[in-house]
Scaffold this motif. Structure first.
Motif, short mmCIF file in Angstrom:
data_model
loop_
_atom_site.label_atom_id
_atom_site.label_comp_id
_atom_site.label_asym_id
_atom_site.label_seq_id
_atom_site.Cartn_x
_atom_site.Cartn_y
_atom_site.Cartn_z
N ASN A 14 0.89 -1.10 0.22
CA ASN A 14 -0.16 0.04 0.03
C ASN A 14 0.94 1.21 -0.04
N TYR A 43 -4.84 -5.83 -4.43
CA TYR A 43 -4.80 -4.30 -4.74
C TYR A 43 -5.42 -3.70 -5.88
N LYS A 46 -8.53 -0.86 -5.55
CA LYS A 46 -8.37 0.32 -5.23
C LYS A 46 -7.42 1.07 -6.35
#
Ligand code: PEP
Length: 241
Positions: A14, A43, A46
């Motif tokens: 992240n 991921y 997002k």
């Protein structure tokens, strides 16, 4: 249209993704290139939102060979589609090496992706031993024939020519070899399908040295691993195009 595709592999978390987009906001990426990023699937949702807002493509790195069902740990093509995948890598040498993926499995994956309206980015290439034994064309032909055996229309497929010995090693194939092998891939496609598709080069592409590769007229872009993790390096490659 040229393509510049990042492969973030399992090398980003992240914090680094947030940093990439922070740097991205301050960067001026050249227009008239199609950009994409292959993101670890956890991921993807997002990341796809931010990528698409900026006109970039979002990609997966792997897909299940089956449509759905009892395949613990896998992500189906429909799942990837639901979280925003426009394209997905398939046949990457790291999957062939560490997960024993063969051309038959890769063919199933390509079919799953096409059925779910996701562009397969098919990676093919020879090992060092095959290169040294001058078997590159033979290997490429076998990979193309077997991975695409029942595919009727290749219009939605992209191919990356990635010599296995050049991936993540800092060694790049010579301009002459890249040209010869990408021309050969295009000839095979033309003969089998009556048309060709974009063919990218991948293997230790770095800013500065990539300009020589992009000058080769049959090269339609690059698939970049290590140098795509840092926005400034990725921008440097884009500027070489
Ligand atoms: C890749 O992962 O497809 C790749 C080409 O990696 P690298 O650029 O690090 O060689």
């Amino acid at each position: 249209m040229k393509y510049l595709i990042a492969n973030w592999k399992m090398s980003i978390y992240n914090a680094q993704i947030d940093q990439f987009f922070k740097d991205f906001k301050r960067s001026q990426f050249p227009l008239n290139i199609t950009y994409g990023v292959s993101v670890p699937s956890v991921y993807l949702q997002k990341t796809a939102l931010t990528l698409k807002k900026n006109g970039w493509l979002a990609g997966g790195q792997n897909v299940a060979f089956a449509e759905s069902g009892a395949y613990t740990g896998e992500n189906s093509a429909k799942m990837l589609k639901e979280v925003g995948a426009d394209f997905c890598l398939v046949g990457h040498s790291e999957r062939r090496t560490y997960f024993n993926e063969d051309n038959q499995t890769i063919n199933k994956k390509i079919n799953r992706l096409l059925n779910n309206d996701i562009k397969p980015l098919l990676c093919i290439g020879e090992t060092l031993q095959e290169y040294e034994n001058k078997q590159t064309k033979k290997v490429l032909l076998k990979q193309l024939k077997e991975c695409l055996c029942d595919i009727k229309d290749v219009s939605n497929i992209i191919i990356a020519y990635e010599p296995v010995w050049a991936i993540g090693t800092g060694k790049t194939a010579s301009v002459k070899d890249i040209k010869t092998n990408i021309q050969y891939i295009k000839q095979v496609l033309q003969k089998k399908f009556g048309k060709t598709v974009p063919v990218l080069y991948g293997g230790s592409v770095k800013p500065g040295m990539s300009a020589d590769i992009f000058k080769i007229d049959c090269v339609d872009g690059a698939l970049v691993g290590g140098a795509s993790l840092n926005c400034a390096d990725f921008l440097g490659i884009a500027k070489d195009m």
